[in-house]
Design a protein around this motif. Structure first.
Motif, PDB file in Angstrom:
ATOM      1  N   THR A 303     -91.521 -56.536  -3.301  1.00 43.43           N
ATOM      2  CA  THR A 303     -90.952 -55.772  -4.406  1.00 43.43           C
ATOM      3  C   THR A 303     -89.556 -55.267  -4.029  1.00 43.43           C
ATOM      4  OG1 THR A 303     -91.631 -53.523  -3.799  1.00 43.43           O
ATOM      5  CG2 THR A 303     -93.295 -54.938  -4.847  1.00 43.43           C
ATOM      6  N   GLU A 304     -88.909 -54.639  -4.967  1.00 41.08           N
ATOM      7  CA  GLU A 304     -87.658 -53.940  -4.684  1.00 41.08           C
ATOM      8  C   GLU A 304     -87.958 -52.640  -3.928  1.00 41.08           C
ATOM      9  OE1 GLU A 304     -84.500 -54.935  -5.362  1.00 41.08           O
ATOM     10  OE2 GLU A 304     -85.440 -56.834  -5.938  1.00 41.08           O
ATOM     11  N   PRO A 305     -86.988 -52.103  -3.171  1.00 37.45           N
ATOM     12  CA  PRO A 305     -87.164 -50.758  -2.611  1.00 37.45           C
ATOM     13  C   PRO A 305     -87.460 -49.750  -3.721  1.00 37.45           C
ATOM     14  CG  PRO A 305     -85.277 -51.838  -1.617  1.00 37.45           C
ATOM     15  CD  PRO A 305     -85.716 -52.725  -2.751  1.00 37.45           C
ATOM     16  N   LYS A 306     -88.207 -48.709  -3.386  1.00 33.07           N
ATOM     17  CA  LYS A 306     -88.628 -47.746  -4.399  1.00 33.07           C
ATOM     18  C   LYS A 306     -88.400 -46.324  -3.922  1.00 33.07           C
ATOM     19  CE  LYS A 306     -91.938 -50.824  -6.568  1.00 33.07           C
ATOM     20  NZ  LYS A 306     -93.180 -50.924  -7.332  1.00 33.07           N
ATOM     21  N   THR A 307     -88.230 -45.429  -4.884  1.00 36.40           N
ATOM     22  CA  THR A 307     -88.116 -44.005  -4.599  1.00 36.40           C
ATOM     23  C   THR A 307     -89.404 -43.312  -5.019  1.00 36.40           C
ATOM     24  OG1 THR A 307     -87.125 -43.543  -6.769  1.00 36.40           O
ATOM     25  CG2 THR A 307     -85.626 -44.031  -4.942  1.00 36.40           C
ATOM     26  N   THR A 308     -89.696 -42.196  -4.382  1.00 32.21           N
ATOM     27  CA  THR A 308     -90.892 -41.430  -4.700  1.00 32.21           C
ATOM     28  C   THR A 308     -90.586 -39.940  -4.551  1.00 32.21           C
ATOM     29  OG1 THR A 308     -93.163 -40.910  -4.005  1.00 32.21           O
ATOM     30  CG2 THR A 308     -91.675 -41.712  -2.315  1.00 32.21           C
ATOM     31  N   PRO A 309     -91.176 -39.089  -5.417  1.00 33.97           N
ATOM     32  CA  PRO A 309     -91.010 -37.649  -5.248  1.00 33.97           C
ATOM     33  C   PRO A 309     -91.858 -37.089  -4.111  1.00 33.97           C
ATOM     34  CG  PRO A 309     -92.428 -38.099  -7.123  1.00 33.97           C
ATOM     35  CD  PRO A 309     -91.910 -39.421  -6.644  1.00 33.97           C
ATOM     36  N   GLY A 310     -92.693 -37.924  -3.522  1.00 32.75           N
ATOM     37  CA  GLY A 310     -93.465 -37.482  -2.375  1.00 32.75           C
ATOM     38  C   GLY A 310     -92.579 -37.252  -1.165  1.00 32.75           C
ATOM     39  N   SER A 311     -93.136 -36.609  -0.144  1.00 29.31           N
ATOM     40  CA  SER A 311     -92.366 -36.345   1.080  1.00 29.31           C
ATOM     41  C   SER A 311     -93.162 -36.833   2.278  1.00 29.31           C
ATOM     42  CB  SER A 311     -92.053 -34.855   1.219  1.00 29.31           C
ATOM     43  OG  SER A 311     -93.246 -34.087   1.276  1.00 29.31           O
ATOM     44  N   GLU A 312     -92.470 -37.029   3.386  1.00 31.54           N
ATOM     45  CA  GLU A 312     -93.073 -37.668   4.562  1.00 31.54           C
ATOM     46  C   GLU A 312     -92.344 -37.183   5.809  1.00 31.54           C
ATOM     47  OE1 GLU A 312     -94.781 -39.441   7.291  1.00 31.54           O
ATOM     48  OE2 GLU A 312     -95.605 -40.239   5.417  1.00 31.54           O
ATOM     49  N   ASP A 313     -93.099 -36.641   6.763  1.00 32.19           N
ATOM     50  CA  ASP A 313     -92.431 -36.067   7.944  1.00 32.19           C
ATOM     51  C   ASP A 313     -91.907 -37.133   8.903  1.00 32.19           C
ATOM     52  OD1 ASP A 313     -94.556 -36.822   9.676  1.00 32.19           O
ATOM     53  OD2 ASP A 313     -94.624 -34.856  10.625  1.00 32.19           O
ATOM     54  N   PHE A 314     -92.193 -38.412   8.640  1.00 37.26           N
ATOM     55  CA  PHE A 314     -91.607 -39.507   9.412  1.00 37.26           C
ATOM     56  C   PHE A 314     -90.092 -39.376   9.503  1.00 37.26           C
ATOM     57  CE2 PHE A 314     -89.547 -43.687   9.444  1.00 37.26           C
ATOM     58  CZ  PHE A 314     -90.177 -44.335  10.495  1.00 37.26           C
ATOM     59  N   PHE A 315     -89.472 -38.868   8.449  1.00 41.88           N
ATOM     60  CA  PHE A 315     -88.011 -38.850   8.410  1.00 41.88           C
ATOM     61  C   PHE A 315     -87.402 -37.750   9.274  1.00 41.88           C
ATOM     62  CE2 PHE A 315     -89.487 -41.063   4.628  1.00 41.88           C
ATOM     63  CZ  PHE A 315     -88.899 -42.294   4.881  1.00 41.88           C
ATOM     64  N   HIS A 316     -88.238 -36.844   9.795  1.00 38.31           N
ATOM     65  CA  HIS A 316     -87.753 -35.935  10.831  1.00 38.31           C
ATOM     66  C   HIS A 316     -87.253 -36.732  12.041  1.00 38.31           C
ATOM     67  CE1 HIS A 316     -88.534 -31.958   9.314  1.00 38.31           C
ATOM     68  NE2 HIS A 316     -89.815 -32.182   9.113  1.00 38.31           N
ATOM     69  N   TYR A 317     -87.953 -37.822  12.377  1.00 39.28           N
ATOM     70  CA  TYR A 317     -87.542 -38.641  13.521  1.00 39.28           C
ATOM     71  C   TYR A 317     -86.098 -39.112  13.358  1.00 39.28           C
ATOM     72  CZ  TYR A 317     -92.543 -39.174  14.698  1.00 39.28           C
ATOM     73  OH  TYR A 317     -93.852 -38.947  15.041  1.00 39.28           O
ATOM     74  N   LEU A 318     -85.795 -39.597  12.160  1.00 46.42           N
ATOM     75  CA  LEU A 318     -84.500 -40.237  11.943  1.00 46.42           C
ATOM     76  C   LEU A 318     -83.384 -39.221  11.697  1.00 46.42           C
ATOM     77  CD1 LEU A 318     -85.778 -43.161   9.715  1.00 46.42           C
ATOM     78  CD2 LEU A 318     -85.637 -43.001  12.206  1.00 46.42           C
ATOM     79  N   VAL A 319     -83.726 -38.054  11.200  1.00 46.59           N
ATOM     80  CA  VAL A 319     -82.740 -36.982  11.075  1.00 46.59           C
ATOM     81  C   VAL A 319     -82.398 -36.429  12.450  1.00 46.59           C
ATOM     82  CG1 VAL A 319     -82.355 -34.640  10.210  1.00 46.59           C
ATOM     83  CG2 VAL A 319     -83.329 -36.375   8.697  1.00 46.59           C
ATOM     84  N   GLN A 320     -83.430 -36.265  13.292  1.00 47.97           N
ATOM     85  CA  GLN A 320     -83.217 -35.718  14.629  1.00 47.97           C
ATOM     86  C   GLN A 320     -82.582 -36.729  15.574  1.00 47.97           C
ATOM     87  OE1 GLN A 320     -83.921 -32.478  15.607  1.00 47.97           O
ATOM     88  NE2 GLN A 320     -84.346 -32.104  13.455  1.00 47.97           N
ATOM     89  N   ARG A 321     -82.826 -38.017  15.351  1.00 46.22           N
ATOM     90  CA  ARG A 321     -82.287 -39.072  16.210  1.00 46.22           C
ATOM     91  C   ARG A 321     -81.590 -40.117  15.327  1.00 46.22           C
ATOM     92  NH1 ARG A 321     -83.428 -35.608  19.114  1.00 46.22           N
ATOM     93  NH2 ARG A 321     -84.613 -35.603  21.071  1.00 46.22           N
ATOM     94  N   PRO A 322     -80.412 -39.786  14.808  1.00 42.43           N
ATOM     95  CA  PRO A 322     -79.745 -40.654  13.820  1.00 42.43           C
ATOM     96  C   PRO A 322     -79.312 -42.018  14.362  1.00 42.43           C
ATOM     97  CG  PRO A 322     -78.308 -38.837  14.487  1.00 42.43           C
ATOM     98  CD  PRO A 322     -79.663 -38.541  15.037  1.00 42.43           C
TER      99      PRO A 322
END
Length: 367
Positions: A303-322
């Motif tokens: 499928t195409e990439p999708k957006t969601t109003p949900g949240s996920e703490d996985f992205f703490h990894y990438l914010v902390q280690r850009p």
């Protein structure tokens, strides 16, 4: 029955809340050690696990992550833990991937790491692993999540899921108790809290921003029905498609709460109970996952990439280690009636598709 579904059946029967995943963690660690991985248990004093396979040859470091915790529900008046977000499925997929990768000799260069993370629902599990330094040597990090049927049906997968930022704010309003016959002698905390709910509902950010804010808990009880309550607690759930919008939304919510308390002569203390950043996804990781999905499901399964109003703490990894190339994809499994619903269920055969997609990613990066 596939190995993945065998793991799922075990993990599904031992749901545990965030940072309490003792049985879950022990089961996963034992299977990883038996498979031949170097396993670190109790990462940063938590139930977290890191497993590593070193090829002995130069190359990149790829990490795959799964979350382990269940959700707390009140069902038939009882507080229970239940896997209603699919984390038992995620752990089963990544655990089976680890077993089959080493059995099939898929890693020819570099190193492969597996992160089994506690407390995703609390929003702090990823941060605990970051603080332990487990990502300091990682070049690429991949995670995934089962998707509701309306987002992605069985037989399809999403190469990049763009989650929203979220925040949970609790406000405790303190007034002054009084007899209900003499309200002028007290300060009604319930009134102040109710006013704050309406004030927050009236917040308007720029129409170009995607956001929502709503009250999700309201507790106030003087113990009797003819007394002015001196305390009221309210929780708000805040969502924004980007981190900048979340910063503005939080500021306006906190201002509305403070002004409402002041208007009624009450005091108020606010606390951020949970906070997760918006998605940070690398194009290289999306391209990698897209190729893997095509290999497993064909062009029609991507499928195409999708957006969601949900949240996920996985992205703490990438914010902390850009510097890390991060990717997060979604797996269709005919999941109904929805995530976090007490009766959530899905087609378990989708879990083996998840294993095949992850193995395809490993072969491309480390094969």
């Amino acid at each position: 029955m596939s190995r993945t579904i065998e793991h799922f059946r075990v993990l599904h029967e031992i749901p545990e809340l965030g940072f309490e995943e003792h049985q879950t963690s022990a089961y996963i660690a034992e299977k990883l050690e038996a498979a031949g991985y170097q396993v670190t248990r109790h990462v940063n004093g938590t139930t977290g696990i890191v497993a590593e396979l070193d090829s002995g040859e130069p190359g990149p470091v790829l990490a795959l992550r799964a979350d382990m915790d269940a959700l707390g529900h009140i069902i038939d008046g009882q507080h229970v833990a239940r896997h209603t977000c699919g984390h038992d499925g995620h752990s089963s997929v990544v655990l089976t991937t680890a077993q089959e990768v080493i059995q099939q000799g898929l890693v020819k260069k570099g190193r492969l790491k597996f992160l089994f993370q506690p407390a995703e629902e609390l929003g702090t599990g990823a941060l605990a692993l970051v603080d332990a330094g487990v990502l300091d040597d990682v070049d690429m990090l991949l995670g995934f999540h089962l998707r509701p049927i309306e987002e992605c049906p069985m037989g399809k997968a999403v190469p990049a899921m763009y989650y929203s930022a979220s925040s949970t704010i609790e406000a405790v309003f303190t007034g002054k108790a009084a007899h209900a016959a003499r309200p002028h002698l007290g300060v009604n905390a319930l009134d102040a809290a109710a006013h704050a709910v309406q004030a927050v509902n009236g917040i308007h950010l720029s129409p170009s921003l995607t956001f929502s804010v709503k009250a999700t808990r309201f507790l106030s009880d003087a113990g009797v029905t003819n007394s002015i309550p001196a305390e009221a607690r309210v929780c708000w759930d805040l969502r924004s498609a980007d981190n900048e919008g979340m910063t503005e939304l939080k500021a306006q919510v906190e201002r509305a709460i403070a002004h409402s308390a002041q208007a009624y002569g009450a005091t108020v203390a606010t606390t951020i109970l949970k906070e997760m950043p918006a998605a940070v996804i690398n194009d290289d990781a999306t391209a990698l996952v897209s190729e893997a999905i095509r290999e497993v499901l064909g062009d029609e399964g991507l499928t195409e990439p999708k957006t969601t109003p949900g949240s996920e703490d996985f992205f703490h990894y990438l914010v902390q280690r850009p510097a890390i190339k991060g990717g997060f994809w979604g797996l269709g499994a005919n999941l109904k009636p929805g995530l976090h619903h007490p009766d959530m269920h899905f087609d378990r055969s989708a879990l083996d598709i998840g294993v095949d997609v992850f193995k395809a990613c490993v072969r491309r990066v480390l094969g």
